[in-house]
Write a protein that holds these residues in place. Sequence first.
Motif, PDB file in Angstrom:
ATOM      1  N   UNK A  52      39.403  45.576  33.208  1.00 54.95           N
ATOM      2  CA  UNK A  52      38.161  46.063  32.595  1.00 54.95           C
ATOM      3  C   UNK A  52      37.556  44.982  31.700  1.00 54.95           C
ATOM      4  N   UNK A  53      38.388  44.344  30.891  1.00 53.99           N
ATOM      5  CA  UNK A  53      37.908  43.290  29.998  1.00 53.99           C
ATOM      6  C   UNK A  53      37.322  42.127  30.789  1.00 53.99           C
ATOM      7  N   UNK A  54      38.037  41.682  31.821  1.00 49.07           N
ATOM      8  CA  UNK A  54      37.553  40.552  32.610  1.00 49.07           C
ATOM      9  C   UNK A  54      36.304  40.916  33.418  1.00 49.07           C
ATOM     10  N   UNK A  55      36.188  42.165  33.842  1.00 51.91           N
ATOM     11  CA  UNK A  55      34.973  42.602  34.537  1.00 51.91           C
ATOM     12  C   UNK A  55      33.781  42.497  33.595  1.00 51.91           C
ATOM     13  N   UNK A  56      33.948  42.978  32.372  1.00 50.73           N
ATOM     14  CA  UNK A  56      32.865  42.885  31.385  1.00 50.73           C
ATOM     15  C   UNK A  56      32.539  41.428  31.075  1.00 50.73           C
ATOM     16  N   UNK A  57      33.590  40.588  30.918  1.00 53.03           N
ATOM     17  CA  UNK A  57      33.371  39.166  30.663  1.00 53.03           C
ATOM     18  C   UNK A  57      32.615  38.509  31.811  1.00 53.03           C
ATOM     19  N   UNK A  58      32.970  38.884  33.032  1.00 50.05           N
ATOM     20  CA  UNK A  58      32.315  38.332  34.219  1.00 50.05           C
ATOM     21  C   UNK A  58      30.831  38.668  34.224  1.00 50.05           C
ATOM     22  N   UNK A  59      30.509  39.919  33.970  1.00 51.22           N
ATOM     23  CA  UNK A  59      29.107  40.336  33.987  1.00 51.22           C
ATOM     24  C   UNK A  59      28.317  39.711  32.836  1.00 51.22           C
ATOM     25  N   UNK A  87      33.958  43.983  41.660  1.00 54.84           N
ATOM     26  CA  UNK A  87      34.577  43.012  40.758  1.00 54.84           C
ATOM     27  C   UNK A  87      35.794  43.650  40.088  1.00 54.84           C
ATOM     28  N   UNK A  88      35.614  44.863  39.557  1.00 56.80           N
ATOM     29  CA  UNK A  88      36.719  45.554  38.904  1.00 56.80           C
ATOM     30  C   UNK A  88      37.874  45.789  39.869  1.00 56.80           C
ATOM     31  N   UNK A  89      37.578  46.247  41.086  1.00 58.06           N
ATOM     32  CA  UNK A  89      38.625  46.519  42.074  1.00 58.06           C
ATOM     33  C   UNK A  89      39.412  45.242  42.389  1.00 58.06           C
ATOM     34  N   UNK A  90      38.700  44.134  42.561  1.00 65.38           N
ATOM     35  CA  UNK A  90      39.374  42.866  42.836  1.00 65.38           C
ATOM     36  C   UNK A  90      40.274  42.477  41.665  1.00 65.38           C
ATOM     37  N   UNK A  91      39.749  42.540  40.456  1.00 67.79           N
ATOM     38  CA  UNK A  91      40.544  42.144  39.287  1.00 67.79           C
ATOM     39  C   UNK A  91      41.721  43.092  39.057  1.00 67.79           C
ATOM     40  N   UNK A  92      41.519  44.382  39.258  1.00 67.91           N
ATOM     41  CA  UNK A  92      42.609  45.335  39.095  1.00 67.91           C
ATOM     42  C   UNK A  92      43.704  45.071  40.126  1.00 67.91           C
ATOM     43  N   UNK A  93      43.311  44.842  41.361  1.00 69.50           N
ATOM     44  CA  UNK A  93      44.295  44.565  42.399  1.00 69.50           C
ATOM     45  C   UNK A  93      45.025  43.257  42.121  1.00 69.50           C
ATOM     46  N   UNK A  94      44.332  42.279  41.566  1.00 67.59           N
ATOM     47  CA  UNK A  94      44.936  40.987  41.272  1.00 67.59           C
ATOM     48  C   UNK A  94      45.846  41.040  40.052  1.00 67.59           C
ATOM     49  N   UNK A  95      45.399  41.706  39.016  1.00 69.12           N
ATOM     50  CA  UNK A  95      46.110  41.712  37.733  1.00 69.12           C
ATOM     51  C   UNK A  95      47.065  42.889  37.577  1.00 69.12           C
ATOM     52  N   UNK A  96      46.733  44.006  38.215  1.00 70.11           N
ATOM     53  CA  UNK A  96      47.497  45.248  38.098  1.00 70.11           C
ATOM     54  C   UNK A  96      47.620  45.689  36.641  1.00 70.11           C
ATOM     55  N   UNK A  97      46.571  45.449  35.900  1.00 67.03           N
ATOM     56  CA  UNK A  97      46.505  45.817  34.490  1.00 67.03           C
ATOM     57  C   UNK A  97      45.085  46.331  34.247  1.00 67.03           C
ATOM     58  N   UNK A  98      44.957  47.640  34.054  1.00 68.39           N
ATOM     59  CA  UNK A  98      43.643  48.277  33.937  1.00 68.39           C
ATOM     60  C   UNK A  98      42.841  47.686  32.785  1.00 68.39           C
ATOM     61  N   UNK A  99      43.477  47.529  31.623  1.00 69.43           N
ATOM     62  CA  UNK A  99      42.764  47.008  30.458  1.00 69.43           C
ATOM     63  C   UNK A  99      42.278  45.579  30.687  1.00 69.43           C
ATOM     64  N   UNK A 100      43.138  44.731  31.225  1.00 66.66           N
ATOM     65  CA  UNK A 100      42.749  43.341  31.495  1.00 66.66           C
ATOM     66  C   UNK A 100      41.643  43.287  32.546  1.00 66.66           C
TER      67      UNK A 100
END
Length: 188
Positions: free
Chosen positions: A46-53, A31-44
């Motif tokens: 990480x936040x969205x990964x936590x929100x997802x879980x 999930x984190x890898x997908x969001x990082x690749x999509x957003x290219x923003x580590x903080x965002x």
Amino acid sequence: MGKYAAAEGDASASIGMAEFAEVAGTYRPQIFRFLLASLRDVDAAETLTQDCLLKAYRNWASFRGESSVLTWLLRIAINLQKDHWRNRRLQFWKKTSTNSVDAAEASSWLPSGESSPEMQVLARDQVRLVWKAVERLSERQRTVFMLRHVEEMDIHEIAGTVGLSEGTVKAHLSRAMVKVRAELGGRS
């Protein structure tokens, strides 16, 4: 059905904190890898990964088991990503460059088999050009492209994740590839 067959097979199943910790530990990196690749923003990412879980934990009882746990989690992540982009567009004054991952830095994360520094620079430049091209894709094309080429999902899995037919996924992926290749000048 996989490791979580009991939970996937029983839509009314509740899940305990310890069991969900195992689910989260298993799927969080993807999930984190997908969001990082999509957003290219580590903080965002990480936040969205936590929100997802967190959202998945709260809504586990609504998981019907019609797809894999990963597909369900990625669907949640995609919806959170869409919300993020919508909010970002509304807050245009916010500067993202302070939190964004630099393309050169992101390309240095990739393992490089080239032996010379010149070849490594060329590889990083190529990655930077691909990312620039991907950023210009439509939201749906970018999502399908990322799921295929970052998460290495097959067409069937992508279709289930984004809620489209396999033919529509293939069409979006094909259009995305044409656009990326065109921006790269046919060098891909």
